[in-house]
Write a protein that holds these residues in place. Structure first.
Motif, PDB file in Angstrom:
ATOM      1  N   SER A   1       0.847  -1.189   0.000  1.00  0.00           N
ATOM      2  CA  SER A   1       0.000   0.000   0.000  1.00  0.00           C
ATOM      3  C   SER A   1       0.883   1.239   0.000  1.00  0.00           C
ATOM      4  CB  SER A   1      -0.897   0.028   1.231  1.00  0.00           C
ATOM      5  OG  SER A   1      -1.763  -1.085   1.275  1.00  0.00           O
TER       6      SER A   1
ATOM      7  N   ALA B   1       0.173   5.252   0.911  1.00  0.00           N
ATOM      8  CA  ALA B   1      -0.745   6.296   1.338  1.00  0.00           C
ATOM      9  C   ALA B   1      -0.172   7.660   1.002  1.00  0.00           C
ATOM     10  CB  ALA B   1      -0.988   6.192   2.838  1.00  0.00           C
TER      11      ALA B   1
ATOM     12  N   ASP C   1      -7.444   3.773  -4.847  1.00  0.00           N
ATOM     13  CA  ASP C   1      -8.695   4.210  -4.252  1.00  0.00           C
ATOM     14  C   ASP C   1      -8.527   5.701  -3.971  1.00  0.00           C
ATOM     15  OD1 ASP C   1     -10.871   4.845  -2.665  1.00  0.00           O
ATOM     16  OD2 ASP C   1     -10.841   2.945  -1.588  1.00  0.00           O
TER      17      ASP C   1
ATOM     18  N   LYS D   1      -9.512   7.135  -0.635  1.00  0.00           N
ATOM     19  CA  LYS D   1      -8.620   6.831   0.495  1.00  0.00           C
ATOM     20  C   LYS D   1      -7.206   7.336   0.253  1.00  0.00           C
ATOM     21  CE  LYS D   1     -11.132   2.718   2.031  1.00  0.00           C
ATOM     22  NZ  LYS D   1     -11.051   1.260   2.320  1.00  0.00           N
ATOM     23  N   ASN D   2      -6.989   8.023  -0.869  1.00  0.00           N
ATOM     24  CA  ASN D   2      -5.645   8.534  -1.196  1.00  0.00           C
ATOM     25  C   ASN D   2      -4.596   7.419  -1.142  1.00  0.00           C
ATOM     26  OD1 ASN D   2      -6.806  11.040  -1.370  1.00  0.00           O
ATOM     27  ND2 ASN D   2      -5.439  12.040   0.080  1.00  0.00           N
ATOM     28  N   THR D   3      -4.927   6.278  -1.687  1.00  0.00           N
ATOM     29  CA  THR D   3      -4.050   5.113  -1.571  1.00  0.00           C
ATOM     30  C   THR D   3      -3.938   4.381  -2.915  1.00  0.00           C
ATOM     31  OG1 THR D   3      -4.662   4.844   0.750  1.00  0.00           O
ATOM     32  CG2 THR D   3      -3.615   2.970  -0.327  1.00  0.00           C
TER      33      THR D   3
END
Length: 123
Positions: free
Chosen positions: A21, A23, A73, A76-78
């Motif tokens: 992931s 972020a 996403d 979700k800034n991810t």
């Protein structure tokens, strides 16, 4: 500039899976094309996968096609990198990167980088 923080790396056996992931800070994440790159010891940093701003298009290095999947996403800034059927040659530090207007998917096209997360695949 967007700030990026990767997570999800680790040690896995060959044939296993990991999901990375990344972020991002800020409210303009959807303005950035995102990429995953990797760098093995003694080798240059190389492109792994890329995704356009809204996720409509994805791109992969030949070495990971069919095994890795990039997704994002924006709520979700991810951005994610799902890695399946891992091989020992996938061992590297994996970096996510962001670009407002990439002309390609090379390292020079990306101006914001995370600190990296180590992925180690044992045989």
């Amino acid at each position: 500039q967007v700030q990026l923080v990767e997570s999800g790396g680790g040690l896995v056996q060959a044939g296993g899976s990991l999901r990375l992931s990344c972020a991002a800070s800020g409210r303009t994440f959807s303005s950035y094309a995102m990429g995953w790159f990797r760098q093995a010891p003694g080798k240059e940093r190389e492109f792994v996968a890329g995704i356009t701003r809204r996720g409509a298009s994805t791109y992969y290095a030949d070495s990971v096609k069919g095994r890795f999947t990039i997704s994002r996403d924006n709520a979700k800034n991810t951005v994610y990198l799902q890695m399946n059927s891992l091989k020992p040659e996938d061992t590297a530090v994996y970096y996510c990167a962001a670009s407002l207007r990439p002309e390609g998917w090379g390292t020079a096209d990306f101006g914001s980088w995370g600190q990296g997360t180590q992925v180690t695949v044992s045989s």
